[in-house]
Design a protein around this motif. Structure first.
Motif, PDB file in Angstrom:
ATOM      1  N   GLU A 147     -17.600 -12.715  -4.051  1.00 48.03           N
ATOM      2  CA  GLU A 147     -18.954 -13.159  -3.637  1.00 48.03           C
ATOM      3  C   GLU A 147     -19.903 -13.424  -4.898  1.00 48.03           C
ATOM      4  O   GLU A 147     -19.913 -12.687  -5.723  1.00 48.03           O
ATOM      5  CB  GLU A 147     -19.519 -12.558  -2.373  1.00 48.03           C
ATOM      6  N   ASN A 149     -24.017 -13.464  -4.722  1.00 45.40           N
ATOM      7  CA  ASN A 149     -25.393 -13.210  -4.111  1.00 45.40           C
ATOM      8  C   ASN A 149     -26.627 -13.996  -4.880  1.00 45.40           C
ATOM      9  O   ASN A 149     -26.400 -14.153  -6.096  1.00 45.40           O
ATOM     10  CB  ASN A 149     -25.724 -11.608  -4.176  1.00 45.40           C
ATOM     11  N   TYR A 161     -26.844  -5.590   0.024  1.00 45.69           N
ATOM     12  CA  TYR A 161     -25.865  -6.575   0.033  1.00 45.69           C
ATOM     13  C   TYR A 161     -24.745  -6.127   0.787  1.00 45.69           C
ATOM     14  O   TYR A 161     -23.634  -6.828   0.855  1.00 45.69           O
ATOM     15  CB  TYR A 161     -25.591  -6.908  -1.706  1.00 45.69           C
ATOM     16  N   PRO A 185     -23.833 -12.872   1.206  1.00 44.78           N
ATOM     17  CA  PRO A 185     -23.776 -14.019   0.020  1.00 44.78           C
ATOM     18  C   PRO A 185     -23.936 -15.472   0.120  1.00 44.78           C
ATOM     19  O   PRO A 185     -23.844 -15.718   1.308  1.00 44.78           O
ATOM     20  CB  PRO A 185     -22.270 -13.647  -0.582  1.00 44.78           C
ATOM     21  N   GLU A 188     -18.613 -17.511  -1.161  1.00 46.67           N
ATOM     22  CA  GLU A 188     -17.409 -16.646  -1.305  1.00 46.67           C
ATOM     23  C   GLU A 188     -16.026 -17.211  -1.422  1.00 46.67           C
ATOM     24  O   GLU A 188     -16.053 -18.611  -1.249  1.00 46.67           O
ATOM     25  CB  GLU A 188     -17.203 -15.487   0.220  1.00 46.67           C
TER      26      GLU A 188
END
Length: 278
Positions: A147, A149, A161, A185, A188
């Protein structure tokens, strides 16, 4: 006039020292080492190992959850440990550091004052967009999803998260987890495309205008490099921009905003170039 290092010592602990620069700018001043922070690590993996100064002048330190697998030490959602978190320290106001007064958890007795965000598994490279100040955090997944973020500049921190409740956008322990208050996120990919994300930078150089404003991120196992950018509908768009045979362990950014890739497999440092927009 100081520089900072994040390393794992021979006992497996995370150590963050600082040195002063000598009159020769290419050398440290002898005897100037000071310890900023040390953190016990229960296992040999998930140490994070990156440092970045934010546009606010504070030092951001990403630490993994302590290693093992499946957050076996229970650090991802534990605010009383510095593990599994992004820290934000003021290294100018006091030695070894001070807590910025606007850190999001300074009034919360359940969370350490140093913490800026939590719920991270192993933030393997994070960076600030040098133009906007936006923060990108690439977080390595367990065995199914990787992922990225995103935190826009100007927001106050305090994000969770989700690890180990979530792995990327998915409940880690099965269906029906409680994701209330967790920040998903913006992007991904699953393990059909790779196995370990390596975060990069938003390109702000001048040599390759076609990459301007695109965030570059790669995968250690597959050697794939993607470009990410905000979409008009408020979401994010992504595209593969290169397929390499490198074991991508890190990206780098020089003073001019040009980008570089580190390949553990060959021991080489590559300059990233482009001809056409992805």
């Amino acid at each position: 006039g100081r520089f900072f290092v994040n390393y794992t010592d021979r006992d497996g602990e995370t150590v963050l020292p600082a040195w002063s620069v000598s009159p020769d700018p290419g050398r440290a001043a002898a005897g100037s080492e000071t310890l900023v922070l040390s953190v016990d690590q229960p296992a040999a993996n998930h140490n994070g190992g990156h440092l970045a100064f934010g546009p606010d002048g504070y030092l951001y330190i990403g630490l993994g959850d302590g290693g093992g697998s499946g957050d076996r030490y229970g650090n991802g959602q534990n605010g009383q440990t510095l593990l599994g978190a992004m820290l934000r320290l003021d290294i100018d106001s006091a030695l070894p550091y001070a807590i910025p007064g606007d850190n999001p958890f300074v009034a919360d007795p359940d969370v350490r004052d140093e913490i800026w965000a939590m719920g991270l598994r192993n933030p393997w490279r994070y960076s600030f967009d040098r133009l906007t100040g936006d923060l990108y955090i690439a977080d390595v997944g367990q065995n199914a999803y990787e992922e990225v973020n995103f935190r826009p500049a100007g927001t106050g921190g305090g994000e969770n998260y989700g690890w180990p409740i979530l792995e990327a956008n998915h409940c880690f322990s099965g269906e029906g987890c409680d994701d209330m208050g967790l920040v998903p996120p913006v992007w991904e990919y699953d393990h059909s495309a790779g196995c370990s994300v390596t975060g990069g930078y938003v390109y702000r150089g001048s040599r390759y205008p076609v990459l301007q404003g695109i965030y570059l991120v790669g995968d250690f196992c597959s050697g794939t490099i993607w470009g990410l950018a905000p979409a008009a509908d408020g979401g994010w768009q992504s595209a593969v921009v290169a397929q390499t045979d490198a074991n991508l362990t890190s990206f780098g950014e020089d003073e001019a905003g040009e980008l570089y890739l580190v390949d553990r497999g060959s021991g080489s440092l590559y300059h990233l170039s482009a001809q056409t927009r992805p």
